[in-house]
Scaffold this active site. Structure first.
Site, PDB file in Angstrom:
ATOM      1  N   GLY A 229      -9.441   8.414 -17.671  1.00  0.00           N
ATOM      2  CA  GLY A 229      -9.506   9.594 -16.809  1.00  0.00           C
ATOM      3  C   GLY A 229      -9.348  10.889 -17.590  1.00  0.00           C
ATOM      4  N   CYS A 230      -8.441  10.884 -18.542  1.00  0.00           N
ATOM      5  CA  CYS A 230      -8.182  12.085 -19.338  1.00  0.00           C
ATOM      6  C   CYS A 230      -9.371  12.425 -20.232  1.00  0.00           C
ATOM      7  CB  CYS A 230      -6.906  11.921 -20.148  1.00  0.00           C
ATOM      8  SG  CYS A 230      -5.457  11.702 -19.092  1.00  0.00           S
ATOM      9  N   THR A 231     -10.047  11.413 -20.727  1.00  0.00           N
ATOM     10  CA  THR A 231     -11.240  11.638 -21.549  1.00  0.00           C
ATOM     11  C   THR A 231     -12.362  12.214 -20.691  1.00  0.00           C
ATOM     12  OG1 THR A 231     -10.608   9.879 -23.073  1.00  0.00           O
ATOM     13  CG2 THR A 231     -12.931  10.513 -23.054  1.00  0.00           C
TER      14      THR A 231
ATOM     15  N   ALA B 197     -11.428  15.876 -19.986  1.00  0.00           N
ATOM     16  CA  ALA B 197     -11.548  16.712 -21.188  1.00  0.00           C
ATOM     17  C   ALA B 197     -13.009  16.942 -21.564  1.00  0.00           C
ATOM     18  CB  ALA B 197     -10.795  16.074 -22.356  1.00  0.00           C
TER      19      ALA B 197
END
Length: 155
Positions: free
Chosen positions: A42-44, A47
């Site tokens: 999710g963070c990738t 970002a």
């Protein structure tokens, strides 16, 4: 933290070790987004979305700053791996994370724990909070932020 509040000041190092303060960006819009962990799915997604929308956000007068509790080295690897083109601020002591209320109870596979909450704050050029996203879905979030900025600017 509510819309209209003065955004809390911070001084945090990015993936290169350069310290960023909110006051450094007075006069510009700031997209300050908090995310749980470098190089997780999710963070990738989130970002990379901000990476891809950076030009549009900059054309609207905004700077993007990502914040997590990961350290400078972790941020450096994450930024290099995905060619992230904006500062990732390291907050292992959770000073900014706590000041913005981006720490709290989470659930993973039925297990409760505390961690960084995926939240975004849009800060106006005077340093006030213009918009808050408390529950962020990583997919399409950067575009959502750009649209909100467009609407707030009346452009």
């Amino acid at each position: 933290m509510e819309v209209g509040d003065l955004a809390p000041e911070f001084a945090l190092p990015d993936q290169e070790g350069k310290v960023h303060r909110l006051s450094d960006y007075r006069g510009r819009w700031v997209v300050l987004y908090f995310y749980p962990k470098d190089d997780t799915p999710g963070c990738t997604t989130e970002a990379c979305g901000f990476r891809d929308e950076k030009g549009r956000l900059e054309s609207l007068g905004a700077v993007v700053l990502g914040v997590s509790a990961d350290d400078v080295e972790s941020h450096k690897r994450f930024a290099e791996k995905y060619r992230l083109n904006f500062p990732l601020l390291a907050d292992p002591g959770r000073e900014a994370i706590l000041a913005y209320g981006a720490w709290g109870k989470k659930n993973l596979y039925g297990k409760a724990y505390e961690g960084v909450l995926r939240q975004t704050f849009l800060i106006d050029p005077e340093g006030r909070i213009a918009k808050i996203w408390r529950k962020v879905s990583p997919e399409g979030h950067a575009e959502e932020v750009a649209e909100a900025l467009l609407a707030l600017k009346g452009a």
